[in-house]
Motif scaffolding. Sequence first.
Motif, PDB file in Angstrom:
ATOM      1  N   GLY A  25      -9.654 -63.034 -22.364  1.00  0.00           N
ATOM      2  CA  GLY A  25      -8.736 -62.030 -22.883  1.00  0.00           C
ATOM      3  C   GLY A  25      -7.473 -61.925 -22.066  1.00  0.00           C
ATOM      4  N   TYR A  26      -7.074 -60.674 -21.747  1.00  0.00           N
ATOM      5  CA  TYR A  26      -5.807 -60.442 -21.063  1.00  0.00           C
ATOM      6  C   TYR A  26      -5.996 -59.502 -19.876  1.00  0.00           C
ATOM      7  CZ  TYR A  26      -3.886 -62.150 -25.509  1.00  0.00           C
ATOM      8  OH  TYR A  26      -3.606 -62.900 -26.624  1.00  0.00           O
ATOM      9  N   ARG A  27      -4.995 -59.542 -18.987  1.00  0.00           N
ATOM     10  CA  ARG A  27      -4.985 -58.621 -17.857  1.00  0.00           C
ATOM     11  C   ARG A  27      -3.550 -58.430 -17.399  1.00  0.00           C
ATOM     12  NH1 ARG A  27      -7.351 -62.558 -13.070  1.00  0.00           N
ATOM     13  NH2 ARG A  27      -5.523 -63.926 -12.895  1.00  0.00           N
ATOM     14  N   LEU A  28      -3.326 -57.358 -16.636  1.00  0.00           N
ATOM     15  CA  LEU A  28      -2.032 -57.149 -15.991  1.00  0.00           C
ATOM     16  C   LEU A  28      -2.101 -57.777 -14.614  1.00  0.00           C
ATOM     17  CD1 LEU A  28       0.771 -55.643 -16.196  1.00  0.00           C
ATOM     18  CD2 LEU A  28      -0.282 -53.906 -14.761  1.00  0.00           C
ATOM     19  N   ASN A  29      -1.266 -58.771 -14.371  1.00  0.00           N
ATOM     20  CA  ASN A  29      -1.241 -59.428 -13.065  1.00  0.00           C
ATOM     21  C   ASN A  29      -0.675 -58.486 -12.012  1.00  0.00           C
ATOM     22  OD1 ASN A  29      -2.273 -61.964 -13.899  1.00  0.00           O
ATOM     23  ND2 ASN A  29      -0.279 -62.487 -14.767  1.00  0.00           N
ATOM     24  N   VAL A  30      -1.276 -58.465 -10.860  1.00  0.00           N
ATOM     25  CA  VAL A  30      -0.868 -57.583  -9.772  1.00  0.00           C
ATOM     26  C   VAL A  30      -0.078 -58.376  -8.751  1.00  0.00           C
ATOM     27  CG1 VAL A  30      -1.653 -56.060  -7.928  1.00  0.00           C
ATOM     28  CG2 VAL A  30      -2.855 -56.088 -10.109  1.00  0.00           C
ATOM     29  N   TYR A  31       1.102 -57.875  -8.419  1.00  0.00           N
ATOM     30  CA  TYR A  31       1.957 -58.515  -7.427  1.00  0.00           C
ATOM     31  C   TYR A  31       2.328 -57.515  -6.351  1.00  0.00           C
ATOM     32  CZ  TYR A  31       2.750 -61.969 -11.146  1.00  0.00           C
ATOM     33  OH  TYR A  31       2.591 -62.908 -12.134  1.00  0.00           O
ATOM     34  N   GLU A  32       2.445 -58.027  -5.133  1.00  0.00           N
ATOM     35  CA  GLU A  32       3.040 -57.221  -4.070  1.00  0.00           C
ATOM     36  C   GLU A  32       4.538 -57.207  -4.299  1.00  0.00           C
ATOM     37  OE1 GLU A  32       1.326 -55.538  -1.974  1.00  0.00           O
ATOM     38  OE2 GLU A  32      -0.606 -56.416  -2.501  1.00  0.00           O
ATOM     39  N   ASP A  33       5.244 -56.272  -3.628  1.00  0.00           N
ATOM     40  CA  ASP A  33       6.688 -56.160  -3.833  1.00  0.00           C
ATOM     41  C   ASP A  33       7.438 -57.460  -3.573  1.00  0.00           C
ATOM     42  OD1 ASP A  33       6.389 -53.547  -4.560  1.00  0.00           O
ATOM     43  OD2 ASP A  33       6.894 -52.733  -2.573  1.00  0.00           O
ATOM     44  N   ASP A  34       7.017 -58.176  -2.528  1.00  0.00           N
ATOM     45  CA  ASP A  34       7.740 -59.393  -2.190  1.00  0.00           C
ATOM     46  C   ASP A  34       7.254 -60.589  -2.985  1.00  0.00           C
ATOM     47  OD1 ASP A  34       5.271 -59.478  -1.033  1.00  0.00           O
ATOM     48  OD2 ASP A  34       5.956 -60.266   0.907  1.00  0.00           O
ATOM     49  N   GLN A  35       6.236 -60.381  -3.839  1.00  0.00           N
ATOM     50  CA  GLN A  35       5.725 -61.454  -4.650  1.00  0.00           C
ATOM     51  C   GLN A  35       5.978 -61.262  -6.137  1.00  0.00           C
ATOM     52  OE1 GLN A  35       1.567 -61.228  -3.609  1.00  0.00           O
ATOM     53  NE2 GLN A  35       1.774 -62.731  -1.983  1.00  0.00           N
ATOM     54  N   SER A  36       6.569 -60.117  -6.493  1.00  0.00           N
ATOM     55  CA  SER A  36       6.750 -59.809  -7.897  1.00  0.00           C
ATOM     56  C   SER A  36       7.716 -60.779  -8.546  1.00  0.00           C
ATOM     57  CB  SER A  36       7.283 -58.371  -8.069  1.00  0.00           C
ATOM     58  OG  SER A  36       8.505 -58.228  -7.382  1.00  0.00           O
ATOM     59  N   PRO A  37       7.569 -60.979  -9.851  1.00  0.00           N
ATOM     60  CA  PRO A  37       8.442 -61.916 -10.546  1.00  0.00           C
ATOM     61  C   PRO A  37       9.895 -61.539 -10.395  1.00  0.00           C
ATOM     62  CG  PRO A  37       6.603 -61.256 -11.926  1.00  0.00           C
ATOM     63  CD  PRO A  37       6.566 -60.383 -10.713  1.00  0.00           C
ATOM     64  N   ALA A  38      10.765 -62.496 -10.572  1.00  0.00           N
ATOM     65  CA  ALA A  38      12.202 -62.258 -10.401  1.00  0.00           C
ATOM     66  C   ALA A  38      12.670 -61.155 -11.320  1.00  0.00           C
ATOM     67  CB  ALA A  38      12.982 -63.539 -10.694  1.00  0.00           C
ATOM     68  N   ARG A  39      13.541 -60.308 -10.805  1.00  0.00           N
ATOM     69  CA  ARG A  39      14.086 -59.208 -11.598  1.00  0.00           C
ATOM     70  C   ARG A  39      15.101 -59.735 -12.593  1.00  0.00           C
ATOM     71  NH1 ARG A  39      12.464 -57.524  -6.923  1.00  0.00           N
ATOM     72  NH2 ARG A  39      11.923 -55.369  -6.464  1.00  0.00           N
ATOM     73  N   PRO A  40      15.182 -59.112 -13.765  1.00  0.00           N
ATOM     74  CA  PRO A  40      16.174 -59.538 -14.735  1.00  0.00           C
ATOM     75  C   PRO A  40      17.565 -59.224 -14.240  1.00  0.00           C
ATOM     76  CG  PRO A  40      15.085 -57.529 -15.452  1.00  0.00           C
ATOM     77  CD  PRO A  40      14.329 -58.005 -14.254  1.00  0.00           C
ATOM     78  N   ASN A  41      18.539 -60.002 -14.671  1.00  0.00           N
ATOM     79  CA  ASN A  41      19.909 -59.769 -14.242  1.00  0.00           C
ATOM     80  C   ASN A  41      20.418 -58.461 -14.793  1.00  0.00           C
ATOM     81  OD1 ASN A  41      20.039 -62.265 -12.936  1.00  0.00           O
ATOM     82  ND2 ASN A  41      20.671 -63.310 -14.834  1.00  0.00           N
ATOM     83  N   ALA A  42      21.190 -57.767 -13.977  1.00  0.00           N
ATOM     84  CA  ALA A  42      21.717 -56.467 -14.408  1.00  0.00           C
ATOM     85  C   ALA A  42      22.813 -56.662 -15.450  1.00  0.00           C
ATOM     86  CB  ALA A  42      22.260 -55.705 -13.198  1.00  0.00           C
TER      87      ALA A  42
END
Length: 229
Positions: free
Chosen positions: A212-229
């Motif tokens: 099935g599915y899950r929400l992947n857990v990331y630490e702050d320094d490992q989180s996916p790249a932020r979208p451009n502002a």
Amino acid sequence: MAQLLVLSSARGDGVALPALELLGHGVRQIPAEPAQLVNAPSADVIFVDARADLAGAKSLCKILTTTGLEAPLILIVTEGGLTAVSPDWGVDDVVLVTAGPAEVDARVRLAVGRGEKDQVSTRIQASGITIDESSYSAKVHGHPLDLTYKEFQLLHFFATHPARVFTREQLLSEVWGYDYFGGTRTVDVHVRRLRAKLGDLEQLIGTVRNVGYRLNVYEDDQSPARPNA
């Protein structure tokens, strides 16, 4: 020091609750009229004076609670007025007009503390996602997401159960409910739409093959790249 707003229909000088004048809080008193609420100053706690007009005070309290009031609401009453107060008034606390400074100050502190606790409890944060339960809104790294109600519910469920894997059947029963007659493909469709709205962060919702599915857990320094502002 808290900012207190007193709504009173009483005429004459002085604050409706005398003990407030002996405390160090900032106090503003305005007429207890709906028209006055439009430009009312912000406050940490709002007092409604019900000493002389119980019916009017009750009506005002209902207006305040139905218009999205965030500040705690405390009713000022006389001993005889206590019998008229009921849960449908929507107030957070009641204080007698004869209450002393120590009691009033304690009630203010407790009201402010409960308000801060409630505000925190309405926000959920996980893997860069911030969900505001009170406004049914969600953001990823500060960027608002345009979600349908069911997409919001699905994201909310994932965020409150981070890293846990759920089958499509489990998600269907938890988010859509047991009385929903649609198939599990409904889950796949909503996950796909939710991922599309997450954009570069679509990987936050992970697929566990054959499960099935899950929400992947990331630490702050490992989180996916932020979208451009």
